[in-house]
Design a protein around this motif. Sequence first.
Motif, short mmCIF file in Angstrom:
data_model
loop_
_atom_site.label_atom_id
_atom_site.label_comp_id
_atom_site.label_asym_id
_atom_site.label_seq_id
_atom_site.Cartn_x
_atom_site.Cartn_y
_atom_site.Cartn_z
N ALA A 33 0.77 -1.00 0.07
CA ALA A 33 0.17 -0.10 0.48
C ALA A 33 1.14 1.33 -0.08
O ALA A 33 1.63 1.37 0.83
N MET A 34 0.28 2.13 -0.83
CA MET A 34 1.45 3.39 -0.47
C MET A 34 0.26 4.65 -0.29
O MET A 34 -0.86 5.01 -0.06
N GLY A 35 0.68 5.24 0.41
CA GLY A 35 1.05 6.45 0.69
C GLY A 35 1.42 8.42 0.35
O GLY A 35 2.49 7.77 0.14
N TRP A 36 1.03 8.58 1.05
CA TRP A 36 1.17 10.57 0.65
C TRP A 36 1.24 11.66 1.80
O TRP A 36 0.42 11.11 1.92
N PHE A 37 2.21 12.20 2.56
CA PHE A 37 2.65 12.62 3.62
C PHE A 37 2.78 14.08 3.39
O PHE A 37 3.40 14.47 1.91
N ARG A 38 2.75 14.88 4.16
CA ARG A 38 3.02 16.24 3.61
C ARG A 38 3.67 16.89 5.28
O ARG A 38 3.16 16.67 5.97
N ASP A 62 -9.57 14.77 5.34
CA ASP A 62 -10.61 15.96 5.32
C ASP A 62 -10.02 17.06 4.34
O ASP A 62 -10.76 17.11 3.56
N SER A 63 -8.67 17.17 4.95
CA SER A 63 -8.85 18.76 3.96
C SER A 63 -8.59 18.49 2.58
O SER A 63 -8.62 19.92 1.87
N VAL A 64 -8.17 17.08 2.08
CA VAL A 64 -7.61 17.51 0.79
C VAL A 64 -8.65 16.90 -0.07
O VAL A 64 -9.15 16.41 -1.89
N LYS A 65 -9.87 15.62 0.71
CA LYS A 65 -11.46 15.19 0.25
C LYS A 65 -11.90 16.15 -0.59
O LYS A 65 -11.83 17.23 -0.79
N MET A 83 -3.00 17.27 -7.33
CA MET A 83 -3.66 17.57 -6.50
C MET A 83 -4.61 19.25 -7.64
O MET A 83 -3.71 19.77 -8.54
N ASN A 84 -5.85 19.40 -7.64
CA ASN A 84 -5.99 20.29 -7.98
C ASN A 84 -7.05 21.67 -6.95
O ASN A 84 -7.02 21.28 -5.36
N SER A 85 -7.21 22.63 -7.40
CA SER A 85 -7.99 23.86 -6.84
C SER A 85 -7.14 23.83 -5.21
O SER A 85 -7.40 24.00 -4.47
N LEU A 86 -5.65 23.77 -5.43
CA LEU A 86 -4.55 23.89 -4.52
C LEU A 86 -4.64 25.38 -4.16
O LEU A 86 -4.80 26.59 -3.99
N LYS A 87 -3.95 25.11 -1.99
CA LYS A 87 -4.13 26.15 -1.47
C LYS A 87 -2.98 26.57 -1.38
O LYS A 87 -1.94 25.88 -0.79
N PRO A 88 -2.90 28.29 -0.46
CA PRO A 88 -1.11 27.93 -0.32
C PRO A 88 -1.27 27.12 1.62
O PRO A 88 -0.30 27.19 1.67
N GLU A 89 -2.03 26.78 1.93
CA GLU A 89 -2.30 25.92 3.25
C GLU A 89 -1.70 24.27 2.92
O GLU A 89 -1.52 23.66 3.75
N ASP A 90 -2.04 24.37 1.42
CA ASP A 90 -1.14 23.13 0.74
C ASP A 90 0.53 23.17 0.39
O ASP A 90 0.76 22.18 0.05
N THR A 91 0.68 24.24 0.44
CA THR A 91 2.58 23.99 0.75
C THR A 91 3.52 23.90 1.95
O THR A 91 2.71 22.94 2.79
N GLY A 92 4.30 22.39 1.03
CA GLY A 92 4.59 21.91 2.50
C GLY A 92 5.82 20.83 1.34
O GLY A 92 5.82 20.81 -0.28
#
Length: 122
Positions: A33-38, A62-65, A83-92
């Motif tokens: 299984a694979m995951g993404w973290f930030r 929940d923040s990316v659903k 990743m669509n509709s990116l927000k500044p809080e997605d930075t990392g």
Amino acid sequence: QVQLVESGGGLVQAGGSLRLSCGASGRTFSTYAMGWFRQAPLKEREFVAAISWNRVSTYYADSVKGRFTISRDNAKNTVYLQMNSLKPEDTGVYYCAATRAISDYSGSYAYWGQGTQVTVSS
């Protein structure tokens, strides 16, 4: 042993899109299984998304659903994060990781990539 290398990060304006890729070495990729973290500056690493080895199950924070989609191509030993509709809080820094059973807990992941930077400007 699985070695992971992320790519696709960069600078994008808010509302824009990026697709991250994570290439894996080894013949056993399809069994993990694979995951993404930030991880944002001064914050702890957080779960973003995960996918089972057979693509049957996916988990999302929940923040990316509704905005992010995880997928994988076992023939190419690659997992993706659209990743669509990116927000500044997605930075990392975004990391991919491999585990035997799908999970949103970082401690269950045995193998990690080096990370790729995503910066979303407002």
